[in-house]
Design a protein around this motif. Structure first.
Motif, PDB file in Angstrom:
ATOM      1  N   PRO A 214       0.880  -1.125   0.057  1.00 25.42           N
ATOM      2  CA  PRO A 214      -0.064  -0.073   0.019  1.00 25.42           C
ATOM      3  C   PRO A 214       0.930   1.413  -0.135  1.00 25.42           C
ATOM      4  O   PRO A 214       1.965   1.276   0.524  1.00 25.42           O
ATOM      5  CB  PRO A 214      -0.774   0.043   1.411  1.00 25.42           C
ATOM      6  CG  PRO A 214      -0.713  -1.698   1.717  1.00 25.42           C
ATOM      7  CD  PRO A 214       0.590  -2.051   1.080  1.00 25.42           C
ATOM      8  N   PHE A 215       0.419   2.158  -0.560  1.00 24.24           N
ATOM      9  CA  PHE A 215       1.097   3.366  -0.777  1.00 24.24           C
ATOM     10  C   PHE A 215       1.544   4.231   0.477  1.00 24.24           C
ATOM     11  O   PHE A 215       2.833   4.551   0.797  1.00 24.24           O
ATOM     12  CB  PHE A 215       0.290   4.429  -1.454  1.00 24.24           C
ATOM     13  CG  PHE A 215       1.111   5.843  -1.674  1.00 24.24           C
ATOM     14  CD1 PHE A 215       1.812   6.227  -2.656  1.00 24.24           C
ATOM     15  CD2 PHE A 215       0.801   6.799  -0.653  1.00 24.24           C
ATOM     16  CE1 PHE A 215       2.827   7.218  -2.942  1.00 24.24           C
ATOM     17  CE2 PHE A 215       1.719   8.262  -1.067  1.00 24.24           C
ATOM     18  CZ  PHE A 215       2.347   8.392  -1.974  1.00 24.24           C
ATOM     19  N   GLU A 216       0.557   3.810   1.531  1.00 25.12           N
ATOM     20  CA  GLU A 216       1.240   4.445   3.020  1.00 25.12           C
ATOM     21  C   GLU A 216       2.121   3.830   3.447  1.00 25.12           C
ATOM     22  O   GLU A 216       2.861   4.392   4.574  1.00 25.12           O
ATOM     23  CB  GLU A 216      -0.394   4.700   3.896  1.00 25.12           C
ATOM     24  CG  GLU A 216      -0.721   3.117   4.156  1.00 25.12           C
ATOM     25  CD  GLU A 216      -1.822   2.862   3.170  1.00 25.12           C
ATOM     26  OE1 GLU A 216      -2.434   1.913   3.705  1.00 25.12           O
ATOM     27  OE2 GLU A 216      -1.892   3.316   2.030  1.00 25.12           O
TER      28      GLU A 216
ATOM     29  N   TYR B 226       2.861  10.680   1.555  1.00 24.29           N
ATOM     30  CA  TYR B 226       2.343  11.825   0.858  1.00 24.29           C
ATOM     31  C   TYR B 226       3.307  13.317   0.770  1.00 24.29           C
ATOM     32  O   TYR B 226       3.008  14.267   0.125  1.00 24.29           O
ATOM     33  CB  TYR B 226       0.928  12.002   1.453  1.00 24.29           C
ATOM     34  CG  TYR B 226      -0.129  11.111   1.345  1.00 24.29           C
ATOM     35  CD1 TYR B 226      -0.703  11.042  -0.071  1.00 24.29           C
ATOM     36  CD2 TYR B 226      -0.382  10.041   2.149  1.00 24.29           C
ATOM     37  CE1 TYR B 226      -1.461   9.867  -0.383  1.00 24.29           C
ATOM     38  CE2 TYR B 226      -1.075   9.014   1.704  1.00 24.29           C
ATOM     39  CZ  TYR B 226      -1.775   9.052   0.266  1.00 24.29           C
ATOM     40  OH  TYR B 226      -2.793   8.080   0.191  1.00 24.29           O
TER      41      TYR B 226
ATOM     42  N   HIS C 148      -3.344  18.737   2.723  1.00 21.20           N
ATOM     43  CA  HIS C 148      -3.569  17.754   3.772  1.00 21.20           C
ATOM     44  C   HIS C 148      -3.160  18.352   5.249  1.00 21.20           C
ATOM     45  O   HIS C 148      -2.353  19.093   5.522  1.00 21.20           O
ATOM     46  CB  HIS C 148      -2.712  16.566   3.579  1.00 21.20           C
ATOM     47  CG  HIS C 148      -2.917  15.915   2.421  1.00 21.20           C
ATOM     48  ND1 HIS C 148      -4.021  15.579   1.847  1.00 21.20           N
ATOM     49  CD2 HIS C 148      -2.050  15.552   1.328  1.00 21.20           C
ATOM     50  CE1 HIS C 148      -3.962  14.963   0.758  1.00 21.20           C
ATOM     51  NE2 HIS C 148      -2.716  15.071   0.363  1.00 21.20           N
TER      52      HIS C 148
ATOM     53  N   ASP D 282       0.353   9.355   7.007  1.00 20.66           N
ATOM     54  CA  ASP D 282       0.300   8.687   5.647  1.00 20.66           C
ATOM     55  C   ASP D 282      -0.901   7.683   5.820  1.00 20.66           C
ATOM     56  O   ASP D 282      -1.714   7.785   4.894  1.00 20.66           O
ATOM     57  CB  ASP D 282       1.369   7.977   5.119  1.00 20.66           C
ATOM     58  CG  ASP D 282       2.850   8.864   4.778  1.00 20.66           C
ATOM     59  OD1 ASP D 282       2.281   9.844   4.238  1.00 20.66           O
ATOM     60  OD2 ASP D 282       3.701   8.481   5.011  1.00 20.66           O
ATOM     61  N   ALA D 283      -1.336   7.008   6.759  1.00 22.23           N
ATOM     62  CA  ALA D 283      -2.109   5.915   7.036  1.00 22.23           C
ATOM     63  C   ALA D 283      -3.344   6.781   7.014  1.00 22.23           C
ATOM     64  O   ALA D 283      -4.540   6.494   6.498  1.00 22.23           O
ATOM     65  CB  ALA D 283      -2.025   5.176   8.315  1.00 22.23           C
TER      66      ALA D 283
ATOM     67  N   SER E 131      -4.566   8.114   3.720  1.00 18.65           N
ATOM     68  CA  SER E 131      -5.109   7.040   2.756  1.00 18.65           C
ATOM     69  C   SER E 131      -6.322   6.735   3.222  1.00 18.65           C
ATOM     70  O   SER E 131      -7.277   6.176   2.371  1.00 18.65           O
ATOM     71  CB  SER E 131      -4.125   5.891   2.946  1.00 18.65           C
ATOM     72  OG  SER E 131      -2.811   6.049   2.110  1.00 18.65           O
ATOM     73  N   ARG E 132      -6.663   6.591   4.630  1.00 21.30           N
ATOM     74  CA  ARG E 132      -7.946   6.349   4.931  1.00 21.30           C
ATOM     75  C   ARG E 132      -9.116   7.216   4.646  1.00 21.30           C
ATOM     76  O   ARG E 132     -10.153   6.991   3.944  1.00 21.30           O
ATOM     77  CB  ARG E 132      -8.154   6.313   6.470  1.00 21.30           C
ATOM     78  CG  ARG E 132      -7.664   4.960   7.238  1.00 21.30           C
ATOM     79  CD  ARG E 132      -7.916   4.710   8.521  1.00 21.30           C
ATOM     80  NE  ARG E 132      -7.524   5.649   9.468  1.00 21.30           N
ATOM     81  CZ  ARG E 132      -6.228   5.706  10.000  1.00 21.30           C
ATOM     82  NH1 ARG E 132      -5.637   4.508   9.881  1.00 21.30           N
ATOM     83  NH2 ARG E 132      -5.947   6.415  10.891  1.00 21.30           N
TER      84      ARG E 132
ATOM     85  N   LEU F 124      -8.833   9.264   2.046  1.00 21.15           N
ATOM     86  CA  LEU F 124      -8.877   8.675   0.389  1.00 21.15           C
ATOM     87  C   LEU F 124      -9.914   7.875  -0.167  1.00 21.15           C
ATOM     88  O   LEU F 124     -10.952   7.992  -0.592  1.00 21.15           O
ATOM     89  CB  LEU F 124      -7.472   8.436  -0.337  1.00 21.15           C
ATOM     90  CG  LEU F 124      -7.425   7.971  -1.582  1.00 21.15           C
ATOM     91  CD1 LEU F 124      -8.021   9.015  -2.462  1.00 21.15           C
ATOM     92  CD2 LEU F 124      -6.036   7.717  -2.235  1.00 21.15           C
ATOM     93  N   GLY F 125      -9.584   6.587   0.875  1.00 27.17           N
ATOM     94  CA  GLY F 125     -10.684   5.559   0.713  1.00 27.17           C
ATOM     95  C   GLY F 125     -12.008   5.759   0.837  1.00 27.17           C
ATOM     96  O   GLY F 125     -13.076   5.386   0.302  1.00 27.17           O
TER      97      GLY F 125
ATOM     98  N   TYR G 210       0.360  13.993  -3.395  1.00 25.36           N
ATOM     99  CA  TYR G 210       1.618  13.698  -2.702  1.00 25.36           C
ATOM    100  C   TYR G 210       2.647  14.528  -3.404  1.00 25.36           C
ATOM    101  O   TYR G 210       2.716  14.620  -4.582  1.00 25.36           O
ATOM    102  CB  TYR G 210       1.880  12.217  -2.533  1.00 25.36           C
ATOM    103  CG  TYR G 210       2.288  11.423  -3.809  1.00 25.36           C
ATOM    104  CD1 TYR G 210       3.207  11.465  -4.283  1.00 25.36           C
ATOM    105  CD2 TYR G 210       1.035  10.624  -4.565  1.00 25.36           C
ATOM    106  CE1 TYR G 210       3.406  10.848  -5.595  1.00 25.36           C
ATOM    107  CE2 TYR G 210       1.317  10.182  -5.345  1.00 25.36           C
ATOM    108  CZ  TYR G 210       2.553   9.845  -6.144  1.00 25.36           C
ATOM    109  OH  TYR G 210       2.479   9.304  -7.380  1.00 25.36           O
TER     110      TYR G 210
END
Length: 321
Positions: free
Chosen positions: A51-53, A58, A280, A286-287, A290-291, A293-294, A314
């Motif tokens: 995963p990206f995170e 970012y 941001h 980062d996590a 990502s949350r 974003l989801g 990012y």
């Protein structure tokens, strides 16, 4: 047209901590325990599927976005939105490509003059090189004053008047189209302390919206329609999604920022194609980003009739239009 994100954070730059980096490495190694990673190629393939995170970040630079509107091989002119700390690596990339003896022109469009959006300018190396030309555009009366003030001796060792480049300031009018070669740029007033301005950039049938540091009042129908028109049919909307909707309408109301949910709704109403979450929250790791974003993608799927591609900005991100 290509968009390059050099700084995606809001309010102030941040850096990954020792604990955060260690947590990423630990997570990646734990996941790799039962995999057969015997070659460099296998390791690279494994990292690519993380995963990206975990595999990336970012980033932590404050707001700076470059628009590559013309062929860099033949044109010595560049477009930049805002001069946060992201403009320092942008400067490094330009010097690596063109060197110091190849004069360039930088067209800089300012959303507003708060420190996180101008603090990178004293570290923008092209400003120190004679022959370069930097034209700073904005709608604020205090445009030149803000840049000069942060380089007064009490704040910085190099005075503004000691910079080697030719630096000009040009005031724009909100709602009035501005022509730059074959690019049309239109600024729009936004709700933020001291005012901020979004920009609609159009070239060759493609449209980019840069709209950061803007609060949207849900009960103001006229304002909402104005932004729907401003975002209309955009290929990409870079949008201030600093807060959750709950925070934006409660504890952080009147703080001058917006939410991911409002960004989705405005883009859906405007028929925009892509939404890039930007500016941001500096306390988000980062996590957490990502949350967000989801959750934003799920919300758009539930509420939208037409597809809306959603991404989170990012540092180092390239987006082709």
């Amino acid at each position: 047209m290509k968009v390059r994100i050099w700084g995606a954070r809001g309010s102030l730059p941040v850096a990954l901590t020792h604990k955060q980096i260690r947590a990423k490495i630990t997570t990646a190694l734990e996941d790799a325990l039962y995999r057969r990673l015997e070659t460099k190629e296998q390791v690279a393939a494994y990292v690519d599927q993380l995963p990206f995170e975990i595999a990336g970040t970012y980033g932590g630079n404050s707001s700076c976005v470059e628009v590559e509107a013309w062929d860099p091989a033949t044109t010595k002119e560049h477009i930049i939105f805002d001069l946060g700390t992201g403009v320092r690596p942008l400067a490094g990339a330009k010097l690596a490509r063109y060197g110091g003896g190849n004069p360039q022109t930088y067209h800089v469009f300012m959303s507003h003059l708060h420190w996180d959006h101008i603090m990178g300018f004293p570290f923008f190396t092209p400003a120190y090189i004679p022959g370069n030309r930097i034209i700073i555009y904005g709608c604020h009366e205090e445009l030149e004053t803000a840049f000069r003030r942060q380089q007064e001796p009490i704040s910085f060792p190099v005075r503004f008047d000691q910079l080697g480049a030719t630096i000009e300031f040009r005031k724009l009018e909100p709602g009035r189209r501005f022509e730059l070669r074959d690019v049309t740029i239109t600024p729009k007033l936004q709700l933020h302390a001291g005012d901020s301005y979004g920009y609609r950039l159009e070239q060759g049938g493609k449209t980019l919206i840069y709209s950061t540091d803007s609060e949207h009042k849900l009960d103001n129908a006229a304002e909402r329609e104005g932004f729907v028109d401003f975002f209309r049919a955009a290929d990409l909307v870079i949008f201030d999604a600093m807060y959750s909707l709950a925070d934006a309408i409660s504890v952080k109301a009147d703080w001058g920022h917006s939410s991911n949910v409002v960004g989705v709704e405005l883009c859906q109403l405007a028929g925009a194609k892509r939404l890039c979450l930007f500016h941001h929250e500096p306390i988000f790791d980062d996590a957490q980003i990502s949350r967000v974003l989801g959750e934003t993608r799920r919300y758009a799927e539930i509420t939208g009739e037409a597809p809306l591609e959603i991404m989170a900005a990012y540092d180092g991100m390239d987006i082709e239009l």
